[in-house]
Design an enzyme around this catalytic site. Structure first.
Site, mmCIF file in Angstrom:
data_model
loop_
_atom_site.group_PDB
_atom_site.id
_atom_site.type_symbol
_atom_site.label_atom_id
_atom_site.label_comp_id
_atom_site.label_asym_id
_atom_site.label_seq_id
_atom_site.Cartn_x
_atom_site.Cartn_y
_atom_site.Cartn_z
ATOM 1 N N ARG A 1 14.976 -6.166 10.513
ATOM 2 C CA ARG A 1 14.242 -5.525 11.593
ATOM 3 C C ARG A 1 13.483 -6.541 12.435
ATOM 4 O O ARG A 1 12.978 -7.545 11.923
ATOM 5 C CB ARG A 1 13.235 -4.511 11.031
ATOM 6 C CG ARG A 1 13.853 -3.308 10.380
ATOM 7 C CD ARG A 1 12.830 -2.240 10.074
ATOM 8 N NE ARG A 1 11.524 -2.788 9.670
ATOM 9 C CZ ARG A 1 10.538 -2.039 9.183
ATOM 10 N NH1 ARG A 1 10.701 -0.744 9.041
ATOM 11 N NH2 ARG A 1 9.394 -2.588 8.832
ATOM 12 N N ARG B 1 1.019 -9.960 13.528
ATOM 13 C CA ARG B 1 0.412 -8.788 12.866
ATOM 14 C C ARG B 1 -0.626 -9.224 11.832
ATOM 15 O O ARG B 1 -1.691 -8.612 11.704
ATOM 16 C CB ARG B 1 1.501 -7.946 12.186
ATOM 17 C CG ARG B 1 2.404 -7.214 13.176
ATOM 18 C CD ARG B 1 3.639 -6.668 12.495
ATOM 19 N NE ARG B 1 3.360 -5.565 11.604
ATOM 20 C CZ ARG B 1 4.157 -5.187 10.606
ATOM 21 N NH1 ARG B 1 5.281 -5.828 10.373
ATOM 22 N NH2 ARG B 1 3.840 -4.154 9.856
ATOM 23 N N LYS C 1 0.813 -1.215 0.000
ATOM 24 C CA LYS C 1 0.000 0.000 0.000
ATOM 25 C C LYS C 1 0.848 1.268 0.000
ATOM 26 O O LYS C 1 0.584 2.209 -0.746
ATOM 27 C CB LYS C 1 -0.934 0.055 1.211
ATOM 28 C CG LYS C 1 -1.907 -1.073 1.342
ATOM 29 C CD LYS C 1 -2.951 -0.812 2.415
ATOM 30 C CE LYS C 1 -2.385 -0.365 3.740
ATOM 31 N NZ LYS C 1 -1.515 -1.353 4.384
ATOM 32 N N ARG D 1 12.818 -9.463 3.928
ATOM 33 C CA ARG D 1 13.180 -8.058 3.708
ATOM 34 C C ARG D 1 14.407 -7.692 4.540
ATOM 35 O O ARG D 1 14.525 -8.070 5.697
ATOM 36 C CB ARG D 1 11.996 -7.165 4.075
ATOM 37 C CG ARG D 1 12.147 -5.720 3.722
ATOM 38 C CD ARG D 1 10.795 -5.017 3.700
ATOM 39 N NE ARG D 1 10.044 -5.155 4.944
ATOM 40 C CZ ARG D 1 8.761 -4.789 5.082
ATOM 41 N NH1 ARG D 1 8.101 -4.296 4.046
ATOM 42 N NH2 ARG D 1 8.143 -4.927 6.240
ATOM 43 N N ARG E 1 -9.640 1.030 10.285
ATOM 44 C CA ARG E 1 -9.031 -0.254 10.637
ATOM 45 C C ARG E 1 -10.070 -1.305 11.037
ATOM 46 O O ARG E 1 -9.728 -2.470 11.213
ATOM 47 C CB ARG E 1 -8.039 -0.073 11.792
ATOM 48 C CG ARG E 1 -6.789 0.700 11.417
ATOM 49 C CD ARG E 1 -5.820 0.775 12.578
ATOM 50 N NE ARG E 1 -4.639 1.565 12.261
ATOM 51 C CZ ARG E 1 -3.562 1.106 11.655
ATOM 52 N NH1 ARG E 1 -3.519 -0.151 11.272
ATOM 53 N NH2 ARG E 1 -2.527 1.873 11.416
#
Length: 212
Positions: free
Chosen positions: A158, A169, A15, A125, A88
């Site tokens: 990270r 998440r 997004k 990532r 949300r």
């Protein structure tokens, strides 16, 4: 006039990347509630002071205050915006429509992607903190393992890109997204796009939505 856009999708679905391209290509305003909250506090306005006192007390900013913030910073009569990070949940979707959008031409775009593919994408990532370059060990690996192509610095993984955190998440997202999608389906303005393709392919689909 271009439609207002509500971008919906799990963390890592692309997004943010696409929002930047839409802003550059079509002149959209990018509405991030977090950025708006910080900017309003910096203005030292009455609303900003209200937000500051809520946050300093360690509380989440309530929905009605967020809507007040959006109305103070959006001129829907003359501009088109991308709403990113709000709503949300289903209740926020209804409140946004009733108090801010008020029947304005809007498209809710859901970045649909297989969650296992998404988890693989995020956990692979790697970031270069100084250069800002982002790599993916599967789709965009660095030329030298663990090093940035641009700066030569060490790449980092990270904590919030690690599998346990990512799965948590995604679980939170799955629990809240269905009522949001159902609400926009009921309004007839939900569009689903395949977010597993290349960034250019996904952007091409967004261009069609904007120009339709």
């Amino acid at each position: 006039m271009k439609p207002q856009l509500i971008l919906l999708g799990a963390p890592g679905s692309g997004k943010g990347t696409q929002a930047k391209r839409l802003v550059k290509e079509f002149g959209y305003g990018h509405i991030s509630t977090g950025d708006l909250l910080r900017a309003e506090i910096a203005k030292n306005s009455e609303l900003g002071n209200k937000v500051k006192s809520i946050m300093e007390a360690g509380n989440l900013v309530d929905d009605m205050t967020v809507l007040e913030l959006l109305n103070a910073n959006c001129d829907l009569a003359t501009n088109a915006y991308i709403f990113d990070g709000f709503p949300r949940n289903g209740e926020q979707s209804k409140l946004l429509e009733e108090h801010v959008l008020k029947g304005t031409a809007t498209k809710a775009v859901y970045f649909k992607i297989d969650f296992e593919v998404l988890i693989e994408r995020i956990t692979n990532r790697r970031l270069a903190p100084k250069s800002g370059e982002i790599y993916n060990l599967i789709s965009k690996a660095p030329k030298v393992a663990g090093k940035c192509d641009v700066s030569g610095e060490d790449l980092i993984h990270r904590d919030d890109d690690k599998e346990e955190v990512v799965r948590n998440r995604i679980d939170v997202f799955k629990k809240t997204i269905e009522p949001v999608l159902d609400y926009y389906k009921s309004l007839g303005n939900l569009v689903e796009i395949d977010a597993s393709g290349s960034a250019d392919t996904v952007f091409g689909e967004l261009v069609k939505i904007v120009n339709k």
